[in-house]
Design a protein around this motif. Structure first.
Motif, PDB file in Angstrom:
ATOM      1  N   SER A 119       0.746  -1.139  -0.059  1.00 32.46           N
ATOM      2  CA  SER A 119      -0.089  -0.109   0.283  1.00 32.46           C
ATOM      3  C   SER A 119       0.889   1.497   0.094  1.00 32.46           C
ATOM      4  CB  SER A 119      -0.917  -0.183   1.233  1.00 32.46           C
ATOM      5  OG  SER A 119      -0.367  -0.054   2.430  1.00 32.46           O
ATOM      6  N   ALA A 120       1.987   1.028  -0.184  1.00 33.12           N
ATOM      7  CA  ALA A 120       3.068   2.240  -0.051  1.00 33.12           C
ATOM      8  C   ALA A 120       3.399   2.692  -1.401  1.00 33.12           C
ATOM      9  CB  ALA A 120       4.428   1.846   0.820  1.00 33.12           C
ATOM     10  N   GLY A 121       2.573   2.564  -2.296  1.00 38.34           N
ATOM     11  CA  GLY A 121       2.828   3.243  -3.818  1.00 38.34           C
ATOM     12  C   GLY A 121       3.603   2.163  -4.523  1.00 38.34           C
ATOM     13  N   ASP A 122       4.643   1.953  -4.313  1.00 37.64           N
ATOM     14  CA  ASP A 122       5.458   0.849  -5.089  1.00 37.64           C
ATOM     15  C   ASP A 122       5.776  -0.488  -4.460  1.00 37.64           C
ATOM     16  OD1 ASP A 122       7.501   1.682  -3.238  1.00 37.64           O
ATOM     17  OD2 ASP A 122       8.591   2.647  -4.690  1.00 37.64           O
ATOM     18  N   GLY A 123       5.144  -0.628  -3.237  1.00 39.67           N
ATOM     19  CA  GLY A 123       5.563  -1.772  -2.643  1.00 39.67           C
ATOM     20  C   GLY A 123       6.908  -1.836  -1.788  1.00 39.67           C
ATOM     21  N   ALA A 124       7.493  -0.954  -1.640  1.00 40.17           N
ATOM     22  CA  ALA A 124       8.783  -0.891  -1.057  1.00 40.17           C
ATOM     23  C   ALA A 124       8.633   0.091   0.204  1.00 40.17           C
ATOM     24  CB  ALA A 124       9.988  -0.648  -2.064  1.00 40.17           C
ATOM     25  N   GLY A 125       8.775  -0.593   1.299  1.00 42.71           N
ATOM     26  CA  GLY A 125       9.004   0.188   2.479  1.00 42.71           C
ATOM     27  C   GLY A 125       7.863   0.763   3.055  1.00 42.71           C
ATOM     28  N   MET A 126       7.790   1.829   3.936  1.00 44.77           N
ATOM     29  CA  MET A 126       6.941   2.726   4.261  1.00 44.77           C
ATOM     30  C   MET A 126       6.939   3.977   3.747  1.00 44.77           C
ATOM     31  SD  MET A 126       6.876   2.108   8.489  1.00 44.77           S
ATOM     32  CE  MET A 126       8.545   2.550   8.925  1.00 44.77           C
ATOM     33  N   VAL A 127       5.612   4.786   3.907  1.00 46.86           N
ATOM     34  CA  VAL A 127       5.618   6.134   3.214  1.00 46.86           C
ATOM     35  C   VAL A 127       4.722   6.636   4.258  1.00 46.86           C
ATOM     36  CG1 VAL A 127       4.669   7.695   1.668  1.00 46.86           C
ATOM     37  CG2 VAL A 127       5.687   5.587   0.885  1.00 46.86           C
ATOM     38  N   GLN A 128       4.782   7.888   4.727  1.00 48.14           N
ATOM     39  CA  GLN A 128       4.275   8.711   5.773  1.00 48.14           C
ATOM     40  C   GLN A 128       3.556   9.792   5.221  1.00 48.14           C
ATOM     41  OE1 GLN A 128       6.008   9.420   9.627  1.00 48.14           O
ATOM     42  NE2 GLN A 128       3.794   9.552  10.448  1.00 48.14           N
ATOM     43  N   LEU A 129       2.554   9.986   5.417  1.00 53.05           N
ATOM     44  CA  LEU A 129       1.606  11.150   4.944  1.00 53.05           C
ATOM     45  C   LEU A 129       1.877  12.340   5.739  1.00 53.05           C
ATOM     46  CD1 LEU A 129      -2.053   9.664   3.907  1.00 53.05           C
ATOM     47  CD2 LEU A 129      -0.059  10.893   2.378  1.00 53.05           C
ATOM     48  N   LEU A 130       1.917  13.483   5.408  1.00 55.87           N
ATOM     49  CA  LEU A 130       1.994  14.778   5.706  1.00 55.87           C
ATOM     50  C   LEU A 130       0.855  15.484   5.652  1.00 55.87           C
ATOM     51  CD1 LEU A 130       5.644  16.453   4.870  1.00 55.87           C
ATOM     52  CD2 LEU A 130       4.869  14.888   6.722  1.00 55.87           C
ATOM     53  N   ASP A 131       0.189  16.194   6.760  1.00 55.56           N
ATOM     54  CA  ASP A 131      -1.056  17.060   6.774  1.00 55.56           C
ATOM     55  C   ASP A 131      -0.677  18.409   6.801  1.00 55.56           C
ATOM     56  OD1 ASP A 131      -3.399  18.263   7.178  1.00 55.56           O
ATOM     57  OD2 ASP A 131      -4.040  17.075   8.842  1.00 55.56           O
ATOM     58  N   PRO A 132      -0.751  19.089   5.338  1.00 56.08           N
ATOM     59  CA  PRO A 132      -0.307  20.529   5.542  1.00 56.08           C
ATOM     60  C   PRO A 132      -1.138  21.306   6.252  1.00 56.08           C
ATOM     61  CG  PRO A 132      -1.210  19.627   3.554  1.00 56.08           C
ATOM     62  CD  PRO A 132      -1.119  18.749   4.229  1.00 56.08           C
ATOM     63  N   GLN A 133      -2.505  20.965   6.459  1.00 51.60           N
ATOM     64  CA  GLN A 133      -3.280  21.555   7.275  1.00 51.60           C
ATOM     65  C   GLN A 133      -2.839  21.825   8.740  1.00 51.60           C
ATOM     66  OE1 GLN A 133      -6.001  23.135   5.630  1.00 51.60           O
ATOM     67  NE2 GLN A 133      -5.072  22.316   3.834  1.00 51.60           N
ATOM     68  N   ARG A 134      -1.785  21.008   9.105  1.00 50.24           N
ATOM     69  CA  ARG A 134      -1.551  21.101  10.789  1.00 50.24           C
ATOM     70  C   ARG A 134      -0.139  21.408  10.931  1.00 50.24           C
ATOM     71  NH1 ARG A 134      -3.669  16.030  13.404  1.00 50.24           N
ATOM     72  NH2 ARG A 134      -3.330  17.454  15.272  1.00 50.24           N
ATOM     73  N   LEU A 135       0.680  21.919   9.563  1.00 51.87           N
ATOM     74  CA  LEU A 135       1.884  22.478   9.916  1.00 51.87           C
ATOM     75  C   LEU A 135       2.181  23.436  10.736  1.00 51.87           C
ATOM     76  CD1 LEU A 135       3.190  22.006   6.209  1.00 51.87           C
ATOM     77  CD2 LEU A 135       4.174  20.856   7.881  1.00 51.87           C
ATOM     78  N   LEU A 136       1.275  24.427  10.796  1.00 52.80           N
ATOM     79  CA  LEU A 136       1.675  25.705  11.562  1.00 52.80           C
ATOM     80  C   LEU A 136       1.081  25.913  12.871  1.00 52.80           C
ATOM     81  CD1 LEU A 136       1.256  28.368   8.268  1.00 52.80           C
ATOM     82  CD2 LEU A 136       3.466  27.144   9.203  1.00 52.80           C
ATOM     83  N   ALA A 137       2.076  26.138  13.875  1.00 52.46           N
ATOM     84  CA  ALA A 137       1.447  26.513  15.206  1.00 52.46           C
ATOM     85  C   ALA A 137       1.017  27.789  15.048  1.00 52.46           C
ATOM     86  CB  ALA A 137       2.821  26.166  16.140  1.00 52.46           C
ATOM     87  N   PRO A 138       0.112  28.210  16.150  1.00 51.61           N
ATOM     88  CA  PRO A 138      -0.257  29.785  15.959  1.00 51.61           C
ATOM     89  C   PRO A 138       0.673  30.731  16.018  1.00 51.61           C
ATOM     90  CG  PRO A 138      -1.766  28.103  17.668  1.00 51.61           C
ATOM     91  CD  PRO A 138      -0.498  27.489  17.083  1.00 51.61           C
ATOM     92  N   GLU A 139       1.815  30.657  16.848  1.00 51.99           N
ATOM     93  CA  GLU A 139       2.621  31.697  16.698  1.00 51.99           C
ATOM     94  C   GLU A 139       3.514  31.697  15.537  1.00 51.99           C
ATOM     95  OE1 GLU A 139       4.486  27.710  18.560  1.00 51.99           O
ATOM     96  OE2 GLU A 139       2.751  29.008  18.890  1.00 51.99           O
ATOM     97  N   VAL A 140       3.769  30.580  14.802  1.00 50.81           N
ATOM     98  CA  VAL A 140       4.222  30.752  13.594  1.00 50.81           C
ATOM     99  C   VAL A 140       3.400  31.181  12.473  1.00 50.81           C
ATOM    100  CG1 VAL A 140       5.342  29.386  11.573  1.00 50.81           C
ATOM    101  CG2 VAL A 140       5.838  28.697  14.107  1.00 50.81           C
ATOM    102  N   GLU A 141       1.934  30.936  12.495  1.00 52.97           N
ATOM    103  CA  GLU A 141       1.261  31.764  11.559  1.00 52.97           C
ATOM    104  C   GLU A 141       1.215  33.253  11.917  1.00 52.97           C
ATOM    105  OE1 GLU A 141      -3.113  30.600  12.391  1.00 52.97           O
ATOM    106  OE2 GLU A 141      -2.603  28.403  12.183  1.00 52.97           O
ATOM    107  N   ARG A 142       1.366  33.806  13.065  1.00 46.43           N
ATOM    108  CA  ARG A 142       1.223  35.261  13.280  1.00 46.43           C
ATOM    109  C   ARG A 142       2.712  35.675  12.856  1.00 46.43           C
ATOM    110  NH1 ARG A 142      -1.250  33.424  17.964  1.00 46.43           N
ATOM    111  NH2 ARG A 142       0.909  33.717  19.167  1.00 46.43           N
ATOM    112  N   LEU A 143       3.726  34.885  12.979  1.00 40.90           N
ATOM    113  CA  LEU A 143       5.180  35.425  12.529  1.00 40.90           C
ATOM    114  C   LEU A 143       5.224  35.642  10.885  1.00 40.90           C
ATOM    115  CD1 LEU A 143       7.955  36.002  12.955  1.00 40.90           C
ATOM    116  CD2 LEU A 143       8.486  33.607  12.535  1.00 40.90           C
ATOM    117  N   LEU A 144       4.376  34.380  10.015  1.00 40.46           N
ATOM    118  CA  LEU A 144       4.569  34.405   8.540  1.00 40.46           C
ATOM    119  C   LEU A 144       3.452  35.246   8.252  1.00 40.46           C
ATOM    120  CD1 LEU A 144       5.527  30.577   8.359  1.00 40.46           C
ATOM    121  CD2 LEU A 144       6.916  32.195   8.176  1.00 40.46           C
ATOM    122  N   PHE A 145       2.329  35.610   8.606  1.00 38.85           N
ATOM    123  CA  PHE A 145       1.244  36.125   7.884  1.00 38.85           C
ATOM    124  C   PHE A 145       0.763  37.183   8.618  1.00 38.85           C
ATOM    125  CE2 PHE A 145       1.169  31.720   6.709  1.00 38.85           C
ATOM    126  CZ  PHE A 145       1.263  31.662   5.225  1.00 38.85           C
TER     127      PHE A 145
END
Length: 150
Positions: A119-145
């Motif tokens: 189920s890892a795309g090509d059958g070799a090893g592991m793949v971990q998904l990233l959730d871009p919706q959860r990347l920014l902590a509130p203090e980083v949001e304020r700093l960047l935006f």
């Protein structure tokens, strides 16, 4: 969208990726966390960039022919904002299949489920998904935006 952080394989949901861009020069952002190398000038729009290797605590690899900026939208300060993700060795698109196991880590809420074996795309090893919706902590949001409007 599959890519590497060091030797490990990761993926972003393809629907989350707006554009795949070649690596370009960034404007430094003083005071930003170590994993924010700067701002990308995207046709006159400043877009903050997160280096996924640095965010994961891995030394960034040298820029390669397959290093890319993945443009995503993330919720920040009450609306969707553009964010660039610097990804090492982008390898393309794969179907991870339905067999995903919980692989989240409380200290890294942006890490999502893991696909193993066939189920890892090509059958070799592991793949971990990233959730871009959860990347920014509130203090980083304020700093960047900036601060939210009153």
């Amino acid at each position: 969208m599959m890519f590497h952080i060091g030797r490990e394989r990761y993926a972003l949901p393809l629907a989350a990726v707006q554009r795949v861009l070649p690596v370009a020069r960034l404007k430094a952002l003083p005071g930003a966390p170590h994993y924010v190398p700067g701002l990308l000038d995207l046709h006159g729009e400043p877009v903050p960039v997160i280096d996924l290797s640095r965010l994961a605590g891995t030394p960034p690899d040298a820029v390669r022919y397959d290093t890319r900026f993945l443009l995503v939208e993330v919720p920040a300060l009450g609306r969707l904002r553009r964010l660039g993700l610097k990804a090492e060795r982008v390898t393309g698109v794969a179907d991870l299949g339905p067999a995903l196991a919980d692989g989240g880590v409380a200290a890294a809420p942006w890490l999502g489920p893991v696909a193993v074996g066939s189920s890892a795309g090509d059958g070799a090893g592991m793949v971990q998904l990233l959730d871009p919706q959860r990347l920014l902590a509130p203090e980083v949001e304020r700093l960047l935006f900036g601060e939210p409007a009153p």
